[in-house]
Scaffold this motif. Structure first.
Motif, short mmCIF file in Angstrom:
data_model
loop_
_atom_site.label_atom_id
_atom_site.label_comp_id
_atom_site.label_asym_id
_atom_site.label_seq_id
_atom_site.Cartn_x
_atom_site.Cartn_y
_atom_site.Cartn_z
N GLU A 40 0.83 -1.21 0.00
CA GLU A 40 0.00 0.00 0.00
C GLU A 40 0.87 1.26 0.00
OE1 GLU A 40 -4.17 -1.40 2.08
OE2 GLU A 40 -2.51 -0.82 3.41
N ARG A 41 1.98 1.24 0.72
CA ARG A 41 2.88 2.40 0.71
C ARG A 41 3.48 2.62 -0.68
NH1 ARG A 41 4.75 0.30 5.68
NH2 ARG A 41 6.59 -0.57 4.64
N GLU A 42 3.87 1.54 -1.33
CA GLU A 42 4.54 1.69 -2.63
C GLU A 42 3.56 2.02 -3.75
OE1 GLU A 42 7.53 -1.04 -3.73
OE2 GLU A 42 8.09 -1.55 -1.68
N THR A 43 2.32 1.52 -3.65
CA THR A 43 1.34 1.83 -4.69
C THR A 43 0.60 3.12 -4.42
OG1 THR A 43 -0.35 0.50 -3.56
CG2 THR A 43 1.00 -0.62 -5.24
N GLY A 44 0.58 3.55 -3.16
CA GLY A 44 -0.10 4.78 -2.81
C GLY A 44 -1.61 4.66 -2.75
N VAL A 45 -2.14 3.45 -2.69
CA VAL A 45 -3.59 3.24 -2.63
C VAL A 45 -3.91 2.19 -1.58
CG1 VAL A 45 -4.04 3.87 -5.03
CG2 VAL A 45 -3.51 1.50 -4.45
N SER A 46 -5.14 2.22 -1.09
CA SER A 46 -5.61 1.20 -0.16
C SER A 46 -5.97 -0.06 -0.95
CB SER A 46 -6.84 1.70 0.61
OG SER A 46 -7.35 0.69 1.45
#
Length: 301
Positions: A40-46
């Motif tokens: 989630e941190r690397e993709t920037g989405v939940s």
């Protein structure tokens, strides 16, 4: 983002539970959660929505789950092929099946394959339905899955092997047992044993009856075809089931009779794989051996 992160995330999506995956992996729930949080941190989405009964992927999560499942499956299969090249005839063929599949469709083929490839290990994973077989195939290192053919499934190729005609299973002393066949319309008023609810085979039977304008009634349901046959043999009901290889149709021995049900579209069963052209030589050899055996022993009305 690591391959382990993606494997754990796919497993969580499939199980719908962080704790279940933690048990399977023999680690803590916190460790499983860290894999998801890193993605989630690397993709920037939940990627997951948390509910009282577990978790489900968000829209973004479903996109990642689909891509990761296909990528992991392809990588696992490539690694398997590399190992087979190194090991030669000492490889492994992994197959997902239903509860009674091996006995009805593969027993002769397993013996023949083992004689031809004595150094190869066969691993069978029992799943509760064709849908579960699809999920297992998409999310693991399985080679093949034996399924009841149904609607297309993304990332899976289905190949029919044999068509199974429908028969009415009942006791030898049943008034219908001496009939050479029955028509579907004659069974409207008969209370039947239902095939596994929500299974592909039950849906195919319903669709075949609907084609003829027939709606069947049921008062009992079972988990598999063998249980339906057993209840019919005990005189506890009648069941419309597919005629299985090795079963005489019409049956003429013992307390059970199998009477053909005319005009119903047959049930198609066969193989499902991620990609036929990516199968290992050993997996392809096993699949072909099963095909030859099934077609040789296919029930005929």
């Amino acid at each position: 983002m690591t391959l382990d992160d993606l494997r754990v995330f796919v497993a969580v999506c499939r199980a719908g539970s962080l704790s279940a995956v933690a048990r399977d992996l023999a680690c803590t729930q916190s460790a499983v959660s860290q894999h998801v949080k890193r993605l989630e941190r690397e993709t920037g989405v939940s990627l997951l929505e948390r509910h009282a009964r577990g978790v489900v992927p968000t829209e973004a999560g479903r996109v990642l789950q689909t891509a990761a499942s296909e990528g992991i499956a392809g990588l696992d299969q490539a690694l398997r092929r590399l190992r087979d090249l190194v090991d030669g005839e000492d490889g492994v063929v992994r197959v997902a099946t239903g509860a009674t599949t091996v006995r009805h469709f593969m027993s002769e083929a397993v013996v023949a394959f083992r004689q031809q490839h004595p150094g190869v290990s066969l691993e069978f994973r029992t799943e509760s339905s064709s849908r579960a077989c699809f999920d297992a195939l998409a999310g693991s290192d399985l080679d093949l899955a034996w399924i009841t053919l149904g609607p297309p499934v993304r990332g899976i190729e289905q190949r029919p092997v044999v068509d199974l005609p429908w028969v009415l299973a009942l006791r030898a002393d049943d008034p219908l047992a001496s009939r050479p066949y029955v028509e579907p319309a004659e069974l409207r008023a008969v209370r039947l044993i239902r095939l596994p609810p929500h299974s592909t085979s039950a849906a195919c039977l319903d669709a075949a009856c609907a084609d003829l304008g027939v709606r069947l009634a049921f008062d009992t349901s079972v988990a598999d075809w063998d249980t339906a046959l057993l209840l019919a043999e005990l005189g506890l009901g009648r069941a419309i089931v597919p005629a299985l290889p090795g079963h005489a149709v019409p049956g003429d021995d013992g307390p059970l009779r199998l009477v053909p049900v005319r005009a119903l579209r047959p049930l198609s069963v066969g193989w499902a794989v991620r990609r036929w052209d990516a199968l290992t030589p050993l997996a392809r050899a096993f699949a072909d051996t099963v095909v030859d055996s099934c077609r040789r022993n296919a029930p005929a009305l």
